[in-house]
Design an enzyme around this catalytic site. Structure first.
Site, PDB file in Angstrom:
ATOM      1  N   LYS A 282     -24.974  28.987   4.593  1.00 45.34           N
ATOM      2  CA  LYS A 282     -25.160  28.740   6.025  1.00 45.34           C
ATOM      3  C   LYS A 282     -26.060  29.797   6.677  1.00 45.34           C
ATOM      4  O   LYS A 282     -26.231  30.899   6.129  1.00 45.34           O
ATOM      5  CB  LYS A 282     -23.787  28.706   6.714  1.00 45.34           C
ATOM      6  CG  LYS A 282     -22.919  27.520   6.281  1.00 45.34           C
ATOM      7  CD  LYS A 282     -21.615  27.475   7.075  1.00 45.34           C
ATOM      8  CE  LYS A 282     -20.796  26.247   6.698  1.00 45.34           C
ATOM      9  NZ  LYS A 282     -19.559  26.134   7.522  1.00 45.34           N
TER      10      LYS A 282
ATOM     11  N   HIS B  80     -20.989  26.049   2.848  1.00 40.63           N
ATOM     12  CA  HIS B  80     -20.439  24.682   2.789  1.00 40.63           C
ATOM     13  C   HIS B  80     -20.402  24.263   1.332  1.00 40.63           C
ATOM     14  O   HIS B  80     -21.309  24.567   0.567  1.00 40.63           O
ATOM     15  CB  HIS B  80     -21.328  23.702   3.561  1.00 40.63           C
ATOM     16  CG  HIS B  80     -21.019  22.268   3.220  1.00 40.63           C
ATOM     17  ND1 HIS B  80     -20.012  21.574   3.842  1.00 40.63           N
ATOM     18  CD2 HIS B  80     -21.532  21.428   2.281  1.00 40.63           C
ATOM     19  CE1 HIS B  80     -19.931  20.357   3.301  1.00 40.63           C
ATOM     20  NE2 HIS B  80     -20.840  20.245   2.353  1.00 40.63           N
TER      21      HIS B  80
ATOM     22  N   TYR C 131     -21.692  16.329   9.535  1.00 39.94           N
ATOM     23  CA  TYR C 131     -20.416  16.720  10.139  1.00 39.94           C
ATOM     24  C   TYR C 131     -19.804  15.579  10.948  1.00 39.94           C
ATOM     25  O   TYR C 131     -19.056  15.825  11.898  1.00 39.94           O
ATOM     26  CB  TYR C 131     -20.605  17.975  10.990  1.00 39.94           C
ATOM     27  CG  TYR C 131     -20.710  19.254  10.184  1.00 39.94           C
ATOM     28  CD1 TYR C 131     -19.859  19.499   9.098  1.00 39.94           C
ATOM     29  CD2 TYR C 131     -21.638  20.245  10.509  1.00 39.94           C
ATOM     30  CE1 TYR C 131     -19.951  20.668   8.347  1.00 39.94           C
ATOM     31  CE2 TYR C 131     -21.732  21.417   9.775  1.00 39.94           C
ATOM     32  CZ  TYR C 131     -20.878  21.625   8.695  1.00 39.94           C
ATOM     33  OH  TYR C 131     -20.953  22.792   7.964  1.00 39.94           O
TER      34      TYR C 131
ATOM     35  N   THR D  66     -11.064  27.105   4.668  1.00 41.37           N
ATOM     36  CA  THR D  66     -12.040  26.976   5.762  1.00 41.37           C
ATOM     37  C   THR D  66     -12.008  28.195   6.684  1.00 41.37           C
ATOM     38  O   THR D  66     -13.058  28.733   7.046  1.00 41.37           O
ATOM     39  CB  THR D  66     -11.746  25.690   6.578  1.00 41.37           C
ATOM     40  OG1 THR D  66     -11.759  24.574   5.677  1.00 41.37           O
ATOM     41  CG2 THR D  66     -12.768  25.482   7.671  1.00 41.37           C
TER      42      THR D  66
ATOM     43  N   ASN E 160     -18.417  30.760   8.431  1.00 42.13           N
ATOM     44  CA  ASN E 160     -17.726  31.021   7.163  1.00 42.13           C
ATOM     45  C   ASN E 160     -18.650  30.928   5.935  1.00 42.13           C
ATOM     46  O   ASN E 160     -18.229  30.539   4.857  1.00 42.13           O
ATOM     47  CB  ASN E 160     -16.507  30.101   7.029  1.00 42.13           C
ATOM     48  CG  ASN E 160     -16.873  28.629   7.149  1.00 42.13           C
ATOM     49  OD1 ASN E 160     -18.058  28.299   7.239  1.00 42.13           O
ATOM     50  ND2 ASN E 160     -15.894  27.761   7.137  1.00 42.13           N
TER      51      ASN E 160
ATOM     52  N   GLU F 198     -23.631  13.745  -0.491  1.00 41.51           N
ATOM     53  CA  GLU F 198     -24.246  14.965   0.054  1.00 41.51           C
ATOM     54  C   GLU F 198     -25.439  15.440  -0.778  1.00 41.51           C
ATOM     55  O   GLU F 198     -26.424  15.926  -0.219  1.00 41.51           O
ATOM     56  CB  GLU F 198     -23.188  16.069   0.169  1.00 41.51           C
ATOM     57  CG  GLU F 198     -22.155  15.758   1.248  1.00 41.51           C
ATOM     58  CD  GLU F 198     -21.133  16.870   1.448  1.00 41.51           C
ATOM     59  OE1 GLU F 198     -21.124  17.842   0.669  1.00 41.51           O
ATOM     60  OE2 GLU F 198     -20.346  16.759   2.405  1.00 41.51           O
TER      61      GLU F 198
HETATM   62  P1  IDP Z   1     -14.891  22.969   5.105  1.00 42.68           P
HETATM   63  O1  IDP Z   1     -16.227  23.609   5.415  1.00 42.68           O
HETATM   64  O2  IDP Z   1     -13.920  23.977   4.519  1.00 42.68           O
HETATM   65  O3  IDP Z   1     -15.008  21.720   4.252  1.00 42.68           O
HETATM   66  P2  IDP Z   1     -14.438  21.240   7.407  1.00 42.68           P
HETATM   67  O4  IDP Z   1     -13.102  20.882   7.989  1.00 42.68           O
HETATM   68  O5  IDP Z   1     -15.208  20.173   6.714  1.00 42.68           O
HETATM   69  O6  IDP Z   1     -14.218  22.527   6.490  1.00 42.68           O
HETATM   70  O7  IDP Z   1     -15.298  21.805   8.621  1.00 42.68           O
HETATM   71  C1  IDP Z   1     -16.688  21.990   8.489  1.00 42.68           C
HETATM   72  C2  IDP Z   1     -17.066  23.292   9.165  1.00 42.68           C
HETATM   73  O8  IDP Z   1     -16.729  23.237  10.563  1.00 42.68           O
HETATM   74  C3  IDP Z   1     -16.323  24.530   8.655  1.00 42.68           C
HETATM   75  O9  IDP Z   1     -16.870  25.057   7.472  1.00 42.68           O
HETATM   76  C4  IDP Z   1     -16.475  25.484   9.821  1.00 42.68           C
HETATM   77  O10 IDP Z   1     -17.782  26.070   9.856  1.00 42.68           O
HETATM   78  C5  IDP Z   1     -16.347  24.533  11.018  1.00 42.68           C
HETATM   79  N1  IDP Z   1     -14.960  24.467  11.495  1.00 42.68           N
HETATM   80  C6  IDP Z   1     -13.916  23.810  10.930  1.00 42.68           C
HETATM   81  N2  IDP Z   1     -12.788  23.969  11.653  1.00 42.68           N
HETATM   82  C7  IDP Z   1     -13.139  24.747  12.711  1.00 42.68           C
HETATM   83  C8  IDP Z   1     -12.392  25.271  13.840  1.00 42.68           C
HETATM   84  O11 IDP Z   1     -11.187  25.039  14.022  1.00 42.68           O
HETATM   85  N3  IDP Z   1     -13.102  26.040  14.723  1.00 42.68           N
HETATM   86  C9  IDP Z   1     -14.439  26.294  14.575  1.00 42.68           C
HETATM   87  N4  IDP Z   1     -15.163  25.822  13.540  1.00 42.68           N
HETATM   88  C10 IDP Z   1     -14.514  25.065  12.619  1.00 42.68           C
HETATM   89 MG    MG Z   2     -15.909  19.936   4.748  1.00 40.94          MG
END
Ligand code: IDP
Ligand code: MG
Length: 156
Positions: free
Chosen positions: A9, A115, A49, A91, A112, A126
């Site tokens: 990212k 991805h 997303y 996550t 974080n 993807e």
């Molecule tokens: P993942 O990346 O672990 O698969 P997802 O639920 O698919 O998690 O969410 C995609 C991205 O959205 C996450 O990697 C993170 O950057 C962001 N995200 C997910 N949940 C939150 C939240 O509660 N607050 C802010 N950003 C979030």
């Molecule tokens: Mg995800």
């Protein structure tokens, strides 16, 4: 062989973590079969997303994914999708275990660093979303015999 899609990212690109992150997958003996730097746009992020479009942080998340380029990567290996997700960690990076990429390099649930595809089905979608056919490479690995056992090779 099973493929997974990884995005390093913008926050990780800014923090100079590209090399560290790629090195982890190489050391694990996952094979890199696609690698490029790209600038994401709103249309692509709406698709990528889509499962989060009702969430309060959706717009902020998309903006954070466009502030700098990402490094897109396709890696291959036996059970690659599940293995990569284990290496990435939870996550919310504060909850991600030490030793995982998020656990070692981030304190954030949003910023974080990485991805990774969350299922075999999504990985197929993807990889196609981020790589054109000519950008993926099938090449013979010289060391597969030292990376997998006989029964495992039969599954590949
Ligand atoms: P993942 O990346 O672990 O698969 P997802 O639920 O698919 O998690 O969410 C995609 C991205 O959205 C996450 O990697 C993170 O950057 C962001 N995200 C997910 N949940 C939150 C939240 O509660 N607050 C802010 N950003 C979030
Ligand atoms: Mg995800």
């Amino acid at each position: 062989m099973e493929k997974s899609l990884i995005l390093i990212k913008p926050n990780a690109v800014q923090r100079g973590l590209i090399g560290e992150i790629i090195a982890r997958f190489e050391r694990k003996a996952l094979h890199v079969t696609g690698l490029k730097m790209i600038q994401l746009d709103d249309a692509l992020l709406n698709e990528h997303y889509a499962h989060l479009r009702e969430r309060s942080f959706f717009t902020i998340l998309k903006e954070s994914m466009m502030v700098a380029p990402v490094v897109a990567m396709c890696v291959e290996g036996l059970d690659a999708v599940e293995t990569v997700r284990m290496m990435v960690g939870a996550t919310n990076s504060r909850k991600a275990l030490p030793g995982t990429i998020r656990g070692d390099f981030s304190m954030s649930g949003e910023q974080n660093v990485i991805h990774a595809s969350d299922s075999v089905e999504n990985a197929l979608i993807e990889v196609k979303r981020f790589f054109n056919e000519g950008e993926l490479f099938e090449y013979q690995s010289a060391v597969t015999s030292f990376e997998y056992g006989g029964e495992e090779k039969a599954r590949m």
